[in-house]
Design an enzyme around this catalytic site. Structure first.
Site, PDB file in Angstrom:
ATOM      1  N   CYS A   8      58.470  39.378 -21.322  1.00 15.87           N
ATOM      2  CA  CYS A   8      57.792  39.978 -20.174  1.00 15.87           C
ATOM      3  C   CYS A   8      57.543  41.450 -20.515  1.00 15.87           C
ATOM      4  O   CYS A   8      57.600  41.829 -21.679  1.00 15.87           O
ATOM      5  CB  CYS A   8      58.581  39.793 -18.880  1.00 15.87           C
ATOM      6  SG  CYS A   8      60.162  40.672 -18.790  1.00 15.87           S
ATOM      7  N   ASN A  11      61.614  43.408 -20.010  1.00 20.71           N
ATOM      8  CA  ASN A  11      62.771  42.609 -20.404  1.00 20.71           C
ATOM      9  C   ASN A  11      63.983  42.888 -19.513  1.00 20.71           C
ATOM     10  O   ASN A  11      65.126  42.916 -19.965  1.00 20.71           O
ATOM     11  CB  ASN A  11      63.114  42.836 -21.880  1.00 20.71           C
ATOM     12  CG  ASN A  11      64.103  41.834 -22.470  1.00 20.71           C
ATOM     13  OD1 ASN A  11      64.899  42.172 -23.328  1.00 20.71           O
ATOM     14  ND2 ASN A  11      64.073  40.587 -22.021  1.00 20.71           N
ATOM     15  N   CYS A  13      63.700  41.584 -15.883  1.00 23.24           N
ATOM     16  CA  CYS A  13      63.632  40.654 -14.748  1.00 23.24           C
ATOM     17  C   CYS A  13      63.297  39.234 -15.211  1.00 23.24           C
ATOM     18  O   CYS A  13      64.163  38.374 -15.262  1.00 23.24           O
ATOM     19  CB  CYS A  13      62.596  41.116 -13.710  1.00 23.24           C
ATOM     20  SG  CYS A  13      63.022  42.639 -12.847  1.00 23.24           S
ATOM     21  N   ARG A  14      62.036  39.015 -15.546  1.00 25.11           N
ATOM     22  CA  ARG A  14      61.577  37.650 -15.814  1.00 25.11           C
ATOM     23  C   ARG A  14      62.084  37.061 -17.118  1.00 25.11           C
ATOM     24  O   ARG A  14      62.620  35.948 -17.136  1.00 25.11           O
ATOM     25  CB  ARG A  14      60.041  37.605 -15.785  1.00 25.11           C
ATOM     26  CG  ARG A  14      59.482  37.932 -14.426  1.00 25.11           C
ATOM     27  CD  ARG A  14      57.976  38.110 -14.463  1.00 25.11           C
ATOM     28  NE  ARG A  14      57.632  39.323 -15.197  1.00 25.11           N
ATOM     29  CZ  ARG A  14      56.396  39.658 -15.545  1.00 25.11           C
ATOM     30  NH1 ARG A  14      55.385  38.847 -15.260  1.00 25.11           N
ATOM     31  NH2 ARG A  14      56.158  40.785 -16.182  1.00 25.11           N
ATOM     32  N   SER A  15      61.908  37.760 -18.227  1.00 24.28           N
ATOM     33  CA  SER A  15      62.307  37.156 -19.504  1.00 24.28           C
ATOM     34  C   SER A  15      63.817  36.979 -19.646  1.00 24.28           C
ATOM     35  O   SER A  15      64.252  35.942 -20.170  1.00 24.28           O
ATOM     36  CB  SER A  15      61.697  37.901 -20.694  1.00 24.28           C
ATOM     37  OG  SER A  15      62.049  39.255 -20.715  1.00 24.28           O
ATOM     38  N   ASP A 125      55.730  39.117 -11.532  1.00 19.27           N
ATOM     39  CA  ASP A 125      56.746  40.151 -11.693  1.00 19.27           C
ATOM     40  C   ASP A 125      57.356  40.473 -10.325  1.00 19.27           C
ATOM     41  O   ASP A 125      56.655  40.907  -9.421  1.00 19.27           O
ATOM     42  CB  ASP A 125      56.110  41.402 -12.292  1.00 19.27           C
ATOM     43  CG  ASP A 125      57.133  42.430 -12.729  1.00 19.27           C
ATOM     44  OD1 ASP A 125      58.314  42.325 -12.347  1.00 19.27           O
ATOM     45  OD2 ASP A 125      56.739  43.356 -13.468  1.00 19.27           O
TER      46      ASP A 125
END
Length: 156
Positions: A8, A11, A13-15, A125
């Protein structure tokens, strides 16, 4: 051995959420010795930081441990090292394709391409939003990572 890198922007939140979900699924399936999982960001703002406290909290509520993870930036060597480089959204997909050597472009795609009926979709996001954004990231990661694990199993 197969390897997966989730990517993301920062690095945090999402990934890392995708990494934690996938690590959990791989462990449940007893495939830790056959599937390597990592995450990174295209940006460098959070290198060395722990995932966002909200990502850690919402992940923990579902049994995912994001605590040991630390942000890092995508490196040129990642394109050789990983078999699958999975972006969370179109902007990060474009950036990864820009950085990726032409011969390795086939490794780069969206994570949601592995979610049934969601090919081409993005994982939004949640950074500037509330709880519902983090819950949605978890929902999307759970669905897509389950599909990814199925795909990896068929390639063995």
């Amino acid at each position: 051995m197969q390897s997966v890198l989730f990517v993301c922007l920062g690095n945090i939140c999402r990934s890392p959420t995708a990494e934690a979900v996938m690590l959990h699924l791989v462990e449940q399936a007893g495939l830790q010795d056959r599937i390597v999982v990592d995450s990174a960001g295209t940006g460098d703002w959070h290198i060395g930081e722990a995932p966002d406290s909200r990502a850690r909290a919402y992940g923990a509520r579902r049994g995912y441990d994001l605590e040991p993870l630390r942000a890092r930036q995508v490196a040129a060597s990642d394109f050789e090292r990983f078999d699958h480089i999975l972006a969370m959204d179109a902007a990060n997909l474009r950036e990864l394709r820009r950085q990726c050597p032409v011969a390795l472009q086939g490794k780069v795609q969206l994570l949601m391409d592995f979610a049934p009926g969601e090919s081409g979709s993005e994982i939004a996001d949640p950074y500037f939003g509330g709880a519902e954004g983090f819950e949605r990231v978890l929902d999307d990661c759970e669905t897509a990572c389950a599909g990814l694990l199925d795909a990896l199993r068929t390639r063995e």
